[in-house]
Scaffold this active site. Structure first.
Site, PDB file in Angstrom:
ATOM      1  N   ARG A   1      -4.810   8.337   9.596  1.00 59.36           N
ATOM      2  CA  ARG A   1      -5.231   7.084   8.959  1.00 59.36           C
ATOM      3  C   ARG A   1      -4.950   5.948   9.933  1.00 59.36           C
ATOM      4  O   ARG A   1      -3.797   5.685  10.273  1.00 59.36           O
ATOM      5  CB  ARG A   1      -4.472   6.890   7.641  1.00 59.36           C
ATOM      6  CG  ARG A   1      -4.856   5.628   6.870  1.00 59.36           C
ATOM      7  CD  ARG A   1      -4.048   5.520   5.584  1.00 59.36           C
ATOM      8  NE  ARG A   1      -4.401   4.334   4.811  1.00 59.36           N
ATOM      9  CZ  ARG A   1      -3.845   3.137   4.973  1.00 59.36           C
ATOM     10  NH1 ARG A   1      -2.894   2.972   5.887  1.00 59.36           N
ATOM     11  NH2 ARG A   1      -4.223   2.106   4.234  1.00 59.36           N
TER      12      ARG A   1
ATOM     13  N   LYS B   1       2.300   0.475  13.218  1.00 59.23           N
ATOM     14  CA  LYS B   1       3.450   0.147  12.374  1.00 59.23           C
ATOM     15  C   LYS B   1       4.673  -0.233  13.206  1.00 59.23           C
ATOM     16  O   LYS B   1       4.747   0.037  14.408  1.00 59.23           O
ATOM     17  CB  LYS B   1       3.768   1.305  11.432  1.00 59.23           C
ATOM     18  CG  LYS B   1       2.750   1.446  10.302  1.00 59.23           C
ATOM     19  CD  LYS B   1       3.155   2.496   9.291  1.00 59.23           C
ATOM     20  CE  LYS B   1       2.179   2.521   8.112  1.00 59.23           C
ATOM     21  NZ  LYS B   1       2.527   3.563   7.121  1.00 59.23           N
TER      22      LYS B   1
END
Length: 314
Positions: free
Chosen positions: A296, A262
């Site tokens: 995740r 991210k």
């Protein structure tokens, strides 16, 4: 289990009172010694399969979208989807998270039918070829969730915490499946404009407390918390949540951390998402030390290795 303050057994009422105190004093920092006040739930019932997450597990991401922020996660034809599923399972993924609606900031909205058309054939194909795989469905739509569970999936991963579909909580309760409760404000289309907080930890903590109370009243048994890194959060907000991740443990619920590639990583390092694997692994290792139960990720092998190294250091 004894309270470190008064040396008497801690009961559920103590936890409730503690949370009430936290809500009355929203700027008070929680300081919780490990294994002091509570026993966090560390099992999930996924379609009759009891999964122990006392040792952290890895969830591999498979995006069925053409526009998810990391190109390496995009798989749109059945052969590619199955190859990716096989690779992730072989590398040690416990869960596969399947998404057919891009939730990157500014992503285009798509219809329920388009999401279904992408998702359901993929779920059916994975279930057929890998019947033991535990499938999580990344959707905020109750009808999509219900169809995916009917097709053989096991867990619902809702980025909106029930905010974008009023039927989601009752649907999950009726399906009797684990539910990943994520914090987000707004929608993927406008969330960047809503990254405004007086105290991001307090707001997310209170959100989890209120939402879990609603889910528990409906009879949902397994709830996993996801702080929603990058969702309506600036980089500094996401790092505050990482720093205080262990403070969520007072809620006694499993924690999922989804920070893979991210912008909180690649913008900090001045690189791209394609170059952010090393930073992801470093931050995943930090999250493990702070109580993460599920990672995740786009890159399963590296995450599984991080868990193994963390286990050796306990």
């Amino acid at each position: 289990m004894l309270c470190v303050v008064c040396c008497r057994p801690v009961v559920v009422k103590d936890i409730i009172n503690f949370i009430a105190l936290k809500r009355d004093q929203p700027t008070t920092k929680i300081s919780v010694a490990k294994d002091t006040f509570f026993h966090k739930k560390v099992t999930l019932n996924a379609g009759g399969k009891l999964i122990d997450i006392s040792t952290p597990k890895v969830m591999g991401i498979i995006n069925l979208t053409p526009d998810s922020f990391y190109a390496g996660s995009r798989k749109q034809d059945t052969d590619a989807i199955l190859l990716q599923a096989q690779k992730m399972l072989n590398e040690g993924a416990t869960f596969l998270d399947i998404g057919a609606y891009s939730s990157r900031p500014g992503a285009a909205d798509i219809s329920v039918q388009e999401e279904m058309d992408r998702l359901i054939p993929a779920v059916e194909a994975i279930v057929k070829d890998f019947p033991d795989a535990i499938l999580s469905i990344d959707t905020f739509r109750a009808s999509v969730a219900a169809a995916a569970i009917k097709a053989g999936a096991h867990i619902i991963n809702d980025i909106s915490g029930g905010e974008l579909d009023k039927d989601m909580f009752t649907t999950v309760a009726g399906l009797h499946v684990p539910y990943i409760l994520m914090h987000m404000k707004g929608t993927p289309q406008n969330m960047n404009q809503m990254a405004d907080y007086e105290n991001v930890f307090d707001e997310v903590f209170d959100y989890f407390t209120n939402k879990y109370h609603q889910l528990k009243k409906l009879g949902v048994k397994d709830v996993i918390l996801d702080p929603g890194f990058g969702f309506a959060k600036k980089t500094e907000h996401s790092y505050v949540l990482i720093h205080r991740l262990q403070d969520f443990e007072v809620l006694q619920l499993p924690l999922l951390v989804g920070i893979s590639r991210k912008n909180m990583i690649y913008k900090t390092l001045g690189i791209t998402a394609d170059e952010a694997l090393n930073g992801t692994t470093a931050l995943n290792a930090i999250a493990l030390t702070k109580g993460a139960n599920i990672l995740r990720v786009h890159d399963v092998k590296e995450a599984v290795e991080a868990v193994k190294i963390w286990e050796m250091c306990r």
